[in-house]
Design a protein around this motif. Sequence first.
Motif, short mmCIF file in Angstrom:
data_model
loop_
_atom_site.label_atom_id
_atom_site.label_comp_id
_atom_site.label_asym_id
_atom_site.label_seq_id
_atom_site.Cartn_x
_atom_site.Cartn_y
_atom_site.Cartn_z
N CYS A 50 20.80 50.10 12.29
CA CYS A 50 21.32 49.79 10.95
C CYS A 50 22.31 48.63 10.99
CB CYS A 50 21.99 51.03 10.36
SG CYS A 50 20.83 52.31 9.88
N ILE A 51 23.17 48.62 11.99
CA ILE A 51 24.13 47.52 12.13
C ILE A 51 23.40 46.21 12.39
CG2 ILE A 51 25.97 46.63 13.61
CD1 ILE A 51 26.95 49.52 13.89
N GLN A 52 22.37 46.27 13.24
CA GLN A 52 21.60 45.07 13.56
C GLN A 52 20.88 44.54 12.32
OE1 GLN A 52 18.64 45.75 16.53
NE2 GLN A 52 18.50 43.59 17.08
N MET A 53 20.27 45.43 11.54
CA MET A 53 19.58 44.99 10.32
C MET A 53 20.57 44.43 9.30
SD MET A 53 16.40 45.17 10.68
CE MET A 53 15.94 44.88 8.99
N LYS A 58 22.77 39.71 6.45
CA LYS A 58 23.91 38.85 6.11
C LYS A 58 23.70 37.43 6.62
CE LYS A 58 27.18 42.49 5.62
NZ LYS A 58 28.52 42.72 5.29
N CYS A 59 23.06 37.28 7.77
CA CYS A 59 22.76 35.93 8.27
C CYS A 59 21.79 35.21 7.35
CB CYS A 59 22.18 36.01 9.69
SG CYS A 59 23.39 36.39 10.94
N LYS A 60 20.77 35.91 6.86
CA LYS A 60 19.82 35.30 5.92
C LYS A 60 20.51 34.92 4.62
CE LYS A 60 15.66 35.18 7.59
NZ LYS A 60 14.92 33.95 7.72
N GLU A 61 21.38 35.79 4.13
CA GLU A 61 22.11 35.48 2.91
C GLU A 61 23.00 34.25 3.11
OE1 GLU A 61 24.21 39.03 1.93
OE2 GLU A 61 22.44 39.99 1.06
N TYR A 62 23.63 34.16 4.26
CA TYR A 62 24.48 33.01 4.55
C TYR A 62 23.66 31.73 4.64
CZ TYR A 62 27.90 30.08 6.90
OH TYR A 62 28.75 29.06 7.23
N GLU A 63 22.49 31.80 5.28
CA GLU A 63 21.61 30.62 5.35
C GLU A 63 21.19 30.18 3.96
OE1 GLU A 63 18.31 31.52 7.83
OE2 GLU A 63 19.52 31.61 9.66
N ASN A 64 20.80 31.14 3.11
CA ASN A 64 20.40 30.80 1.74
C ASN A 64 21.56 30.20 0.96
OD1 ASN A 64 17.81 31.69 2.18
ND2 ASN A 64 18.19 33.73 1.35
N LEU A 65 22.74 30.74 1.15
CA LEU A 65 23.92 30.22 0.47
C LEU A 65 24.22 28.79 0.91
CD1 LEU A 65 26.23 31.00 -1.47
CD2 LEU A 65 27.51 31.71 0.55
#
Length: 77
Positions: A50-53, A58-65
């Motif tokens: 769960c922590i890994q997912m 969050k990394c994908k959201e940061y990339e999109n941002l």
Amino acid sequence: MDKNFSDYQTGFSPYNNTQGGMDLNDMYKDPMFNPIMQYEQAYSYYKYLCIQMDYKIKCKEYENLCQNNNRSSSNDK
């Protein structure tokens, strides 16, 4: 199959063989057979996944941002 019921009357039971082999209490000392240890291991593994997912999301959201910020800053020029 011929059964000798006189053995059962003297207290001998073929299903209760505690003289040879491993005692049931000794079996649970091994973490592989201990249900509590198996549960804790499964819980720890599930928590890790769960922590890994959550980290990947969050990394994908940061990339999109960051991509959206780069697009908006290039359009402003």
